[in-house]
Write an enzyme that holds these catalytic residues in place. Structure first.
Site, PDB file in Angstrom:
ATOM      1  N   GLY A 233       6.559  -0.700  -5.019  1.00  0.00           N
ATOM      2  CA  GLY A 233       7.786  -1.245  -5.738  1.00  0.00           C
ATOM      3  C   GLY A 233       7.756  -2.647  -6.218  1.00  0.00           C
ATOM      4  O   GLY A 233       7.707  -2.727  -7.509  1.00  0.00           O
ATOM      5  N   PHE A 234       7.213  -3.606  -5.249  1.00  0.00           N
ATOM      6  CA  PHE A 234       7.034  -4.775  -5.746  1.00  0.00           C
ATOM      7  C   PHE A 234       8.232  -5.520  -6.498  1.00  0.00           C
ATOM      8  O   PHE A 234       7.826  -6.562  -6.849  1.00  0.00           O
ATOM      9  CB  PHE A 234       5.849  -4.879  -6.236  1.00  0.00           C
ATOM     10  CG  PHE A 234       4.561  -4.050  -5.559  1.00  0.00           C
ATOM     11  CD1 PHE A 234       4.210  -4.253  -4.321  1.00  0.00           C
ATOM     12  CD2 PHE A 234       4.169  -3.152  -6.471  1.00  0.00           C
ATOM     13  CE1 PHE A 234       3.235  -3.557  -4.106  1.00  0.00           C
ATOM     14  CE2 PHE A 234       3.189  -2.425  -5.873  1.00  0.00           C
ATOM     15  CZ  PHE A 234       2.703  -2.486  -4.529  1.00  0.00           C
ATOM     16  N   THR A 464       5.102   0.720   3.029  1.00  0.00           N
ATOM     17  CA  THR A 464       4.648  -0.519   3.963  1.00  0.00           C
ATOM     18  C   THR A 464       4.791  -0.201   5.544  1.00  0.00           C
ATOM     19  O   THR A 464       4.476  -0.967   6.145  1.00  0.00           O
ATOM     20  CB  THR A 464       5.761  -1.667   3.704  1.00  0.00           C
ATOM     21  OG1 THR A 464       6.855  -1.280   3.612  1.00  0.00           O
ATOM     22  CG2 THR A 464       5.077  -2.209   2.130  1.00  0.00           C
ATOM     23  N   LYS A 626      -1.381  -3.183  12.849  1.00  0.00           N
ATOM     24  CA  LYS A 626      -2.109  -2.679  11.603  1.00  0.00           C
ATOM     25  C   LYS A 626      -1.295  -2.683  10.272  1.00  0.00           C
ATOM     26  O   LYS A 626      -1.867  -3.204   9.559  1.00  0.00           O
ATOM     27  CB  LYS A 626      -2.549  -1.330  12.047  1.00  0.00           C
ATOM     28  CG  LYS A 626      -3.209  -0.534  10.909  1.00  0.00           C
ATOM     29  CD  LYS A 626      -3.613   0.675  11.338  1.00  0.00           C
ATOM     30  CE  LYS A 626      -4.749   0.738  12.197  1.00  0.00           C
ATOM     31  NZ  LYS A 626      -5.261   2.184  12.464  1.00  0.00           N
ATOM     32  N   THR A 627      -0.123  -2.370  10.421  1.00  0.00           N
ATOM     33  CA  THR A 627       0.624  -2.266   9.273  1.00  0.00           C
ATOM     34  C   THR A 627       1.130  -3.670   8.701  1.00  0.00           C
ATOM     35  O   THR A 627       1.003  -3.997   7.546  1.00  0.00           O
ATOM     36  CB  THR A 627       1.978  -1.490   9.149  1.00  0.00           C
ATOM     37  OG1 THR A 627       2.730  -2.044  10.334  1.00  0.00           O
ATOM     38  CG2 THR A 627       1.496  -0.100   9.294  1.00  0.00           C
ATOM     39  N   GLY A 697       6.439  -9.047   3.592  1.00  0.00           N
ATOM     40  CA  GLY A 697       5.908  -8.449   2.211  1.00  0.00           C
ATOM     41  C   GLY A 697       5.395  -9.494   1.445  1.00  0.00           C
ATOM     42  O   GLY A 697       4.387  -9.275   0.706  1.00  0.00           O
ATOM     43  N   GLU A 698       6.290 -10.514   1.340  1.00  0.00           N
ATOM     44  CA  GLU A 698       6.057 -11.546  -0.021  1.00  0.00           C
ATOM     45  C   GLU A 698       5.151 -12.630   0.583  1.00  0.00           C
ATOM     46  O   GLU A 698       4.251 -13.217  -0.375  1.00  0.00           O
ATOM     47  CB  GLU A 698       7.194 -11.873  -0.524  1.00  0.00           C
ATOM     48  CG  GLU A 698       8.337 -11.110  -0.112  1.00  0.00           C
ATOM     49  CD  GLU A 698       9.188 -10.468  -1.368  1.00  0.00           C
ATOM     50  OE1 GLU A 698       8.977 -10.875  -2.623  1.00  0.00           O
ATOM     51  OE2 GLU A 698       9.986  -9.507  -0.934  1.00  0.00           O
TER      52      GLU A 698
HETATM   53 MO1  MOS Z   1      10.820  -7.852  -3.724  1.00  0.00          MO
HETATM   54  S1  MOS Z   1      10.238  -8.891  -5.324  1.00  0.00           S
HETATM   55  O1  MOS Z   1      12.080  -8.532  -3.418  1.00  0.00           O
HETATM   56  O2  MOS Z   1      10.700  -6.160  -4.085  1.00  0.00           O
END
Ligand code: MOS
Length: 732
Positions: A233-234, A464, A626-627, A697-698
Site C-alpha cells: 500500500g505504502f 508486513t 524476522k518481519t 513501517g516508515e
Molecule cells: Mo502510510 S504513508 O501512512 O500508508
C-alpha cells in the site's frame, strides 16, 4: 514467550502458492468489467459528451459519464474520502482525471468501447509546474486534520540567525513520487438490494465501509468490505479513492457485480502520490557546533482545492530532532492542475529529513566537525518542541551501534579523499525519526473446546506481518502455543480497527488483542473457580494460571476443553477496545534511527553505486525479529529509490505524466541494493503503549536519502540538493 521470535510469516506459503486471494481474484457470479476513461486535458470543463457509439458496442452494459452518473451524497463524506472526481460535475482539474466508466460483459469489450467515448472540452489555462507557481502558495486550511497549526515557532529564530557566528542557508527539492505497490488498486462491488459488498485493495476496510455508506446514503452496517491480503500500500490505499466508489456506482447502475482493476498507468493518476517539495533551510550554530537557530520553510505541491487537501508535513521532525532553542517551521501548499497528493511511506519525514539532515551535513562541513559529532552535540534529551520527556529514546545507542558496525571512524573527513581505483568512495550518515501513532482499535478472541483460539479484528495485513505478530501477541497473552492461535482479519464484520497508516497498526491493534486475551483468560479462571468439580471455589483468581490450554491450580490441572464441556459451552469469547490515553499528555512518542551509507562514484562516468548500508533503529519492542528486519530492509530500499532513482516526470505543457510505467519510473531493484545491515536496538516502550512497540513501517526510510546524498558529497565534493541524485548531477 513467542513474542520477539523470528517465526515465519503465516501468509508466506499462501502467497507463494497463489492461494492468498487478493481483491481482484474473488470469484463472483455474473461479474461485469469496468474500464476507466480519463481526461486528456489538465484544466477546463467538459462541454459535450458522446457515449452513444460506445454504448452500442457489443457487450456494453453501461457508459457512465457526468451526464448520467448516480448522484452521490458528497456532503456526508469525511476528510479521508475523495469526493472528486466522481463524475458529479463537468470540471476537469488534472490530466488523467476520471471522466467516464465503461462497463461490459468482458474486460476486452469494455476496453474496446472505452476507446469510443468522445468528449469535447473547453480548455482552461493549466498550472502544472510548482516551481513557477510559488507565488500562489497558500496556508493549508486543515493541516494534520486540524490538530495543530501549519506553522510553529519557539524562541527568536530570526534574531538568533542574524547574530550567529556560523550560518548555512540552502534550498532542497524532492520530486513527485508514486507508491507503485505490486498489487494495483482493484475493486469488485456487488449489490443485494440496498446491501453492498466490496472486495477492495485497501489499507482501511472500516474507513472504506464508512465512506461508501456516506456516499450512497446507506447504513454502514449495510456495507461489507473484504480485504484479506494487500499487495503493498505504502499510503496509496489509505484513503477511499474514486475508483472504489465508481465501481460500486457502476454495479448499482448496471444491476450486476462489477470489477475494476487499474492499469499500471492509471496507478499514476488515480490514488495520490508524494508531492513535490521545495524546502528552504537555515541553520546557525556557535563554533562548537551547538545549534542556535533552525528555520524550515516547506512548500508542497497540491491539486486544485476542489479535490481536497493534502499537505506534506516536512517540518515536523525539524521541531523535535535537535535541542535548538530558536526554531521556526512553516508549511505552505501550491495549488496546481495535478491530482490530489497523499501520504506516501514516511509522509513528511522522508522529504523533510532529507532537507534537514543534508543541511546538518553542510553545517558540519562548514564547522570542520564530524557529522556524527554534530548530531551528538545537539542531542535532545527531552522533546524540545513540547518540553515533554520521550516515552523512551535510544537514538544515542542507534548512532553508536550503527557507527561501529559501519566503521565510521575510518572516514577521512575531506571530500574526494577516499578512493578505490576509479571509484571515489564516500561515507555519509543521517538521523531518522518517526512519530508513534496509535488509534482506538477493537479485537475479539474466542477459545473453543478444541483448544484453538481465534483472534478477530477488522484490521488488515499490508504484507508486513499483521497476521503473524497478532498470533504471537495472543499466544503469549493466552499462554497458548502459537500454533493453537488462528487470526482473522480483513473483513469489516470483524471488530472495528483503524486504517493501517502512519505505522500505527501494531501500536493500535496489538494492545486490543492483548486486552481481549487477558479478558478471556480471566473468564476462564472464573469458570474454573465456579466449577464445583475443581474444588477451587473460594480461591482468589491469582491463585490460578492458564498455560498451554490448561488451568493450573495449587493442587491440580484442568484443561480448558474439560471446563467448557462441563459448563456445556462450545466456546468462550471476549472482546476489548484499546486506545491512546494519558501517555499522549505525559510523553513525546517517537521512534528513532541512525543511517550510514557508503557510496562509490565512478570518477570518470559519474556512475553512482550504493556499496554498503548500515541502519540501527529504536522501534520499541520487537514482536517478530524476522518481519521487523524485513520492514527495515524494505524501508531502506525505498529510501535508496528516493535517493537515486524515483521521479515522476510531468510534461509542463499538458500536465501529463510521461513515465507512468515501471520501466521508466525507476524503482530500486535487487541489482541496486548492496548488503544491508539492519540493527534493532533492544527497547520495550511500555510508557508509550501496553505492548511496548513504536511502529516500524516508515521509520527505516527516513534519513536514507540524506545519508546517501551526504555520502555522494563526501565522495565527490558535489552537494546535490535535488532528488533523485543522478549521473548528470555529478559530471562536471
Ligand atoms: Mo502510510 S504513508 O501512512 O500508508
Amino acid at each position: 514467550m513467542i513474542v520477539g521470535h523470528p517465526i515465519n510469516r503465516r501468509d508466506g506459503r499462501l502467497k507463494v502458492t497463489g492461494r492468498a486471494r487478493y481483491a481482484a481474484e474473488f470469484p463472483v457470479e455474473g461479474l461485469a468489467h469496468a474500464v476507466l476513461v480519463q481526461s486528456t486535458i489538465a484544466a477546463g470543463a467538459i462541454v459535450a459528451i458522446n457515449g452513444e457509439v460506445a454504448a452500442r458496442e457489443p457487450g456494453v452494459l453501461g457508459v457512465i459519464t457526468p451526464e448520467n452518473a448516480l448522484r452521490l451524497r458528497l456532503g456526508r463524506a469525511g476528510p479521508q474520502v475523495l469526493t472528486a472526481p466522481l463524475l458529479q460535475n463537468r470540471d476537469v482539474l488534472y490530466n488523467g482525471q476520471h471522466v467516464a466508466l465503461v462497463v461490459a460483459d468482458t474486460l476486452e469489450r469494455a476496453l474496446a468501447a472505452a476507446g469510443r467515448v468522445r468528449f469535447e472540452y473547453r480548455q482552461g489555462e493549466a498550472l502544472t509546474v510548482m516551481d513557477q507557481a510559488l507565488e500562489g502558495a497558500v496556508v493549508p486550511r486543515n493541516f494534520r486534520n486540524g490538530e495543530r497549526p501549519p506553522d510553529s515557532r519557539r524562541g527568536e529564530p530570526d534574531a538568533a540567525f542574524a547574530a550567529a557566528p556560523v550560518r548555512i542557508e540552502a534550498t532542497y527539492t524532492t520530486p513527485v513520487e508514486h507508491h507503485n505497490p505490486m498489487e494495483p488498486h482493484a475493486t469488485i462491488a456487488a449489490w443485494d438490494g440496498d446491501r453492498l459488498t466490496v472486495w477492495t485493495a485497501t489499507q482501511g476496510i472500516s474507513a472504506t465501509q464508512g465512506a461508501l455508506a456516506a456516499l450512497f446514503g446507506i447504513d454502514p452496517q449495510a456495507v461489507r468490505v473484504i480485504c484479506p491480503y494487500v499487495g503493498g500500500g505504502f499510503g496509496c490505499k489509505g484513503s477511499t479513492w474514486p475508483p472504489a466508489t465508481l465501481t460500486a456506482m457502476a454495479a448499482r447502475m448496471v444491476g450486476r457485480p462489477v470489477k475494476l482493476v487499474l492499469t499500471r498507468e492509471q496507478m499514476f493518476t488515480s490514488n495520490g502520490y508524494r508531492p513535490r517539495t521545495i524546502q528552504r533551510i537555515k541553520l546557525a550554530a556557535d563554533q562548537s557546533g551547538r545549534l542556535l537557530a533552525l528555520r524550515h520553510e516547506g512548500f508542497s505541491q497540491m491539486s486544485q482545492p476542489a479535490l481536497g487537501e493534502f499537505v506534506e508535513p516536512v517540518g515536523l521532525a525539524s521541531e523535535m530532532l535537535y535541542a535548538c532553542p530558536n526554531v521556526a517551521v512553516s508549511h505552505r501548499i501550491v495549488p496546481l492542475h495535478q491530482g490530489l497528493p497523499t501520504y506516501m511511506r514516511a509522509p513528511g519525514e522522508a522529504s523533510g529529513v532529507f532537507a534537514l539532515e543534508s543541511a546538518m551535513d553542510e553545517l558540519a562541513a562548514r564547522l570542520a566537525m564530524d557529522p556524527l559529532e554534530l548530531r551528538l552535540a545537539n542531542y535532545a534529551e527531552t522533546d524540545p518542541h513540547t518540553g515533554k520527556p520521550f516515552s523512551s529514546k535510544k537514538l544515542r545507542e542507534c548512532y553508536e551501534q550503527a557507527a561501529a558496525a559501519f566503521g565510521w571512524n575510518r572516514r577521512n573527513p575531506a571530500p574526494r579523499s577516499m578512493r578505490d581505483g576509479n571509484w571515489l568512495v564516500g561515507y555519509g550518515m543521517a538521523s531518522a525519526t518517526y512519530p508513534t501513532n496509535r488509534r482506538p482499535a477493537r479485537a475479539a478472541v474466542r477459545l473453543g473446546a478444541d483448544g484453538i483460539a481465534v483472534i478477530r479484528s477488522g484490521t488488515q495485513d499490508l504484507g508486513t506481518g499483521t497476521y503473524t505478530v497478532m498470533a504471537q501477541v495472543a499466544a503469549d497473552a493466552l499462554g497458548l502455543a502459537v500454533s493453537r492461535v488462528r487470526v482473522e482479519l480483513g473483513d469489516s464484520r470483524l471488530p472495528t480497527a483503524p486504517v493501517s497508516g502512519g505505522s500505527s497498526t501494531v501500536p493500535s491493534v496489538a494492545p486490543a488483542v492483548e486486552a481481549a486475551c487477558h479478558a478471556l483468560r480471566a473468564q476462564l479462571i472464573d469458570m474454573a473457580i465456579d466449577d464445583p468439580r475443581t474444588g477451587w471455589s473460594g480461591l482468589a483468581s491469582d491463585a490460578l494460571r492458564f498455560e498451554n490450554g490448561v488451568v493450573v491450580g495449587p493442587d491440580r490441572r484442568v484443561g480448558a476443553g474439560e471446563l467448557l464441556a462441563r459448563a456445556n459451552r462450545a466456546f468462550i469469547e471476549a472482546e476489548a477496545e484499546s486506545g491512546p490515553g494519558a501517555e499522549r499528555d505525559a510523553y513525546a512518542l517517537h521512534a528513532f534511527g541512525a543511517q550510514f551509507a557508503e557510496v562509490r562514484v565512478d570518477a570518470l562516468t559519474g556512475e553512482i553505486r550504493l556499496a554498503r548500508y548500515v541502519g540501527a533503529f529504536d522501534a520499541g519492542r520487537v514482536l517478530n525479529a524476522k518481519t521487523a528486519r524485513s520492514q527495515l530492509i524494505g524501508g531502506i530500499t525505498f529510501g535508496v529509490g528516493m535517493a537515486l532513482l524515483e521521479k515522476t516526470a510531468i510534461d509542463a505543457e499538458t500536465g501529463r505524466i510521461v513515465n507512468a510505467n515501471i520501466a521508466e519510473y525507476l524503482l530500486a531493484v535487487n541489482a541496486d541494493i548492496p548488503p544491508i545491515q539492519a540493527i534493532l536496538i533492544p527497547n520495550d516502550d511500555r510508557a508509550g503503549n501496553p505492548v511496548g512497540v513504536k511502529g516500524i513501517g516508515e521509520l527505516p526510510m527516513v534519513g536514507v536519502a540524506a545519508a546517501i546524498a551526504n555520502a555522494v558529497w563526501h565522495a565527490t565534493g558535489v552537494r546535490v540538493r535535488d532528488l533523485p541524485i543522478r549521473i548528470e548531477d555529478l559530471i562536471t
